[in-house]
Design a protein around this motif. Structure first.
Motif: not given
Length: 292
Positions: A101-102, A111-112, A160-161, A191-195
């Motif tokens: 996943v990381a 992915s972002v 986000s969590e 990055g994925i959280g921001l997107a």
């Protein structure tokens, strides 16, 4: 249920192991305090014979049979540490899943970018004028608009969590770890959280304003906006997982990237059921294009 029982006069050496005892105990106590009332109420509802009969008649017995396992999964999620009680194979699968996943989500810029394009899918439920205005407001004042949405919605406050089941599990494994690699892994998921914020906040705000324009009370408009975000965007909170996503570590490994697929399936299934004749085909094609 040991933490809910009264103390007795028996005494013995205390086991204060952080991983196996303290974290598990605190998690169970917090879950009991925050979920007991809601879980008891939902359990009473879905086990009522009249409600069960109505669900079976409307959706079918297969759907009705999933309600109780779903409730159990919500209760048992994160009860204790992430790897507590797992065998060697399950621990290995969990660790491999976290590393993959990381690597594939956290450190992969494509992915972002793909996550940010999910905003197109939101037009399936939110009218384009409302969605466009919400996006412009977000672009003008991203921090203020995000804070406003999160203050109004508990769903968005903790999104986000719970964006992805495997990201949530990976972050849980990093609890209490302060090594350089642990910090790198935490940073990878920013990055994925921001997107997702760029996608989910305008979607939620557009759906909320759309509901208000239709004369819906504010509290119901918030629930409708929460529902829109869950249905058209990727989600990974315990209450939103499909049965196969809640099974053993092998099944979780196979369904690592199923979040978007579940939302896409829901949109396609709903679009198919809306077709009543040839005149509905263009609308169906547009919804399919937005979904994929």
């Amino acid at each position: 249920k040991g933490h809910t029982k009264a103390r007795v006069n028996f005494s013995a050496p205390l086991v204060l192991d952080f991983e196996q005892v303290l974290t598990g105990h605190v998690t169970k106590v917090v879950k009991d305090l925050t979920h007991r009332e809601a879980v008891v109420a939902v359990n009473k509802l879905i086990t009522d014979q009249r409600v069960r009969g109505a669900i079976q008649e409307t959706l079918g017995p297969e759907y009705e049979a999933q309600f109780l396992p779903w409730l159990r999964s919500v209760v048992n999620d994160r009860n204790g540490s992430a790897a507590q009680g797992l065998g060697g194979f399950s621990r290995f699968m969990m660790k491999m899943r976290s590393n993959m996943v990381a690597a594939t989500i956290g450190f992969k810029i494509s992915s972002v970018i793909v996550q940010a394009t999910d905003l197109i899918r939101a037009s399936d439920r939110v009218k384009k004028p409302e969605l466009g205005k919400a996006l412009l407001d977000f672009m003008r004042h991203p921090v203020e608009v995000t804070q406003q949405v999160r203050e109004m919605s508990g769903e968005m406050r903790f999104r986000s969590e719970n964006l992805d089941r495997d990201i949530r599990a990976a972050l849980q494994r990093l609890t209490g770890k302060n090594s350089a690699w642990a910090e790198v892994q935490r940073f990878a998921f920013h990055g994925i959280g921001l997107a997702d914020t760029i996608t989910s906040v305008p979607t939620w705000l557009g759906a909320y304003r759309q509901a208000l324009k239709e004369g819906v009370p504010e509290e119901q408009a918030i629930r409708e906006a929460d529902r829109t975000a869950r249905l058209v965007l990727q989600v990974g909170s315990p209450k939103d997982l499909t049965p196969i996503q809640r099974q053993n570590e092998l099944a979780k490994f196979v369904t690592m990237f199923m979040g978007d697929a579940t939302a896409t399936y829901g949109i396609l299934r709903d679009a198919g059921h809306q077709v009543r004749g040839v005149k509905d085909v263009p609308k169906w094609a547009a919804r399919v294009l937005c979904a994929v």
